[in-house]
Enzyme design. Structure first.
Site, short mmCIF file in Angstrom:
data_model
loop_
_atom_site.label_atom_id
_atom_site.label_comp_id
_atom_site.label_asym_id
_atom_site.label_seq_id
_atom_site.Cartn_x
_atom_site.Cartn_y
_atom_site.Cartn_z
N HIS A 21 49.93 -13.75 -8.23
CA HIS A 21 49.22 -14.11 -6.99
C HIS A 21 48.45 -12.93 -6.39
O HIS A 21 48.97 -11.81 -6.33
CB HIS A 21 50.22 -14.64 -5.96
CG HIS A 21 51.01 -15.80 -6.46
ND1 HIS A 21 52.27 -15.66 -7.02
CD2 HIS A 21 50.72 -17.12 -6.50
CE1 HIS A 21 52.71 -16.86 -7.38
NE2 HIS A 21 51.79 -17.76 -7.08
N SER B 115 51.15 -22.73 -5.04
CA SER B 115 51.57 -21.47 -4.41
C SER B 115 50.40 -20.62 -3.92
O SER B 115 50.60 -19.66 -3.19
CB SER B 115 52.39 -20.64 -5.40
OG SER B 115 51.64 -20.35 -6.56
N ASP C 205 51.93 -9.99 -6.77
CA ASP C 205 52.98 -10.09 -7.79
C ASP C 205 52.27 -10.40 -9.11
O ASP C 205 51.06 -10.26 -9.19
CB ASP C 205 54.07 -11.11 -7.40
CG ASP C 205 53.56 -12.54 -7.31
OD1 ASP C 205 52.43 -12.81 -7.77
OD2 ASP C 205 54.29 -13.39 -6.77
#
Ligand SMILES: *[C@@H]1O[C@H](CO)[C@@H](O)[C@H](O)[C@H]1NC(C)=O
Ligand SMILES: *[C@@H]1O[C@H](CO)[C@@H](O)[C@H](O)[C@H]1NC(C)=O
Length: 374
Positions: free
Chosen positions: A351, A47, A348
Site C-alpha cells: 500500500h 484496502s 507496507d
C-alpha cells in the site's frame, strides 16, 4: 466546460502543484476547500479505501495497530493500510471539508446532513465474490446493501426528500479489483487457483467487468449520479508481488524492478475497464448519471520511474519491516520502521504512503472536477 471553470481548475492545479513541490509529507498543508461544492463522499472497495470497516468484523486483513497510522491525526491506527490519509480522505476534504472519511460500521458514526464522508469499503474485498469470501471481508454486493441501509437511516433522520438530494449531489468513489487479480486469480503463484481452473485470463477479465458494471448500475439505481471508478494500480510494481512472484520468467528482473508481465495485465484490464465505463456512461446518461475513470496506474508508474522528481528514494520496498513482504499483522509494533516515510512510495509491501496517495489524488483532480461539475 466554461472558461471560468477552466480557469479556476487551472488555478487549483497550479496551487496544488506548488504545494507538492514546496513541502514534504510532514508539513503537508491542507487542500484549499472549494466551499461552494459542499458534498458527501461515499466510498466502496478494498484496502486502498477502507478506513477501518474490517475492525468491526471477523476479517482476516486488519491494520488497526501501530505502526499503521503513525502520521494520521493523533497517530491513530484506524485500520487504514497506510501511515496517514488515503485518496478518499483527500477527496472528502476537498469536496466537503470533512477531515477524513468514517467507516460505516463504526457504531459512533454520525448521520449528518449535507456534508459527510462514509466508507463502506473492506480490505481484501473485490468485484469477484470469492475474493471477499477467501478472507472474510465484506463483498461488494454487501457493501451496496449496507449503503441501502444507510440511506434508510438517513431518510429517517433528515427526511426522504433531503436524503435523496444529498445522495444525488454526492460523489461515489469506487476502488476495487486489485485483490481479484492478486488473491483470487493469481494467488501466490504456486499451483492453479480456483479461478484459473475456471477461466482463462481474458474470460476472467470479462467476468470482473460484468460484476463491475452490475455494481455501478446498483449505485445508480440507489440514486448515485456522480460516480468515480478507479482502475488498477500497476500490479507488477507492488513490492510483495516483486518478492513472491517468479522472477525466472522473461522480463523479470533481479534488481527488484517492476514485473513487466504483471504490469501488462493491469494495463490491459484498465483499457477494458475504461471502454466498459464509456458504454455504461452512454446507458446511464438517460437518468443523469455521470461516470469518470480515476487513474491509479499512470501517476503511480510515474512516481516509481521518476522518484527523484518527487523527492522519493525508495520505490520497490515498503517503509514497514524489511519492506519486502510485510502487510497487515506482519507489519506490527515489533517491526522496524523506516526513518522517513515521505521518502517511500510504499508504506507496507502493498500500500502507498500518504504522500503517494496525495500525488495520485492531485493528478486526478481534472477528472474529479469534471465529474462533479454540470
Ligand atoms: C463463502 O465460503 C463459505 C465457506 O467458507 C461457503 O460456505 C459460502 O458458500 C461461500 N459464499 C460464497 C458467496 O461464495
Ligand atoms: C509482527 O511482525 C513480525 C515481522 O515483522 C512477525 O514475525 C510477527 O509474527 C508479528 N507478530 C504478530 C503478533 O503477528
Amino acid at each position: 466546460m466554461s472558461s471560468y471553470k477552466q480557469h479556476f481548475s487551472i488555478c487549483v492545479h497550479l496551487f496544488l502543484f506548488m504545494l507538492i513541490f514546496s513541502s514534504r509529507a510532514q508539513d503537508q498543508p491542507p487542500l484549499k476547500t472549494r466551499g461552494y461544492l459542499f458534498r458527501s463522499v461515499y466510498t466502496f472497495g478494498d484496502s486502498f479505501v477502507d478506513p477501518g470497516n474490517n475492525n468491526y468484523i471477523q476479517a482476516m486483513s486488519k491494520s488497526n495497530f501501530p505502526p499503521y497510522g503513525t502520521d494520521f491525526v493523533n497517530q491513530m491506527s484506524t485500520g487504514r493500510f497506510s501511515n496517514g490519509r488515503l485518496f478518499p480522505d483527500f477527496l472528502a476534504y476537498y469536496l466537503g471539508t470533512e477531515k477524513y472519511q468514517q467507516p460505516y460500521l463504526d457504531p459512533t458514526l454520525n448521520l449528518r446532513e449535507s456534508v459527510t464522508a462514509v466508507s463502506f469499503a473492506s480490505a481484501t474485498s473485490g468485484y469477484d465474490p470469492i475474493t471477499a469470501n477467501l478472507t472474510k471481508a465484506i463483498p461488494m454486493s454487501e457493501q451496496l446493501e449496507n449503503f441501502k441501509q444507510y440511506k434508510v437511516k438517513l431518510q429517517k433522520k433528515i427526511g426522504r426528500k433531503r436524503a435523496e438530494d444529498q445522495i444525488k449531489k454526492a460523489l461515489f468513489y469506487v476502488n476495487a479489483g486489485s485483490d481479484d487479480f492478486a488473491l483470487s486469480y493469481f494467488g501466490d503463484g504456486k499451483g492453479q487457483t480456483i479461478r484459473q481452473k475456471q477461466y482463462r485470463l481474458p474470460d476472467y477479465e470479462q467476468f470482473l467487468l460484468q460484476l463491475m458494471a452490475q455494481f455501478i448500475q446498483g449505485l445508480s439505481d440507489q440514486g448515485a449520479r456522480k460516480i468515480a471508478v478507479t482502475g488498477l494500480p500497476p500490479l507488477g510494481c507492488i513490492p510483495v508481488g516483486i518478492t513472491l512472484l517468479p522472477t525466472n520468467l522473461p522480463n523479470a528482473s533481479p534488481k527488484r524492478s517492476c514485473l513487466d508481465y504483471v504490469n501488462s495485465v493491469s494495463r490491459d484490464f484498465n483499457v477494458l475497464l475504461q471502454n466498459q465505463l464509456k458504454a455504461m456512461q452512454s446507458k446511464l446518461s438517460k437518468v443523469g448519471t455521470k461516470i469518470g475513470y480515476i487513474d491509479f496506474e499512470q501517476p503511480l508508474l510515474d512516481v516509481i520511474q521518476n522518484p527523484k522528481e518527487y523527492g522519493f528514494t525508495q520505490v520497490n520496498n515498503g517503509c514497514c519491516g524489511s519492506g519486502l513482504y510485510e502487510i497487515g499483522t506482519l507489519c506490527n509494533a515489533t517491526s522496524p520502521v523506516c526513518a522517513d516515510a515521505s521518502e517511500y512510495v510504499f508504506w507496507d509491501a502493498a500500500h502507498p504512503t500518504e504522500r503517494t496517495y496525495f500525488i495520485i489524488f492531485t493528478s486526478n483532480l481534472g477528472t474529479i472536477n469534471h465529474i462533479i461539475t454540470g
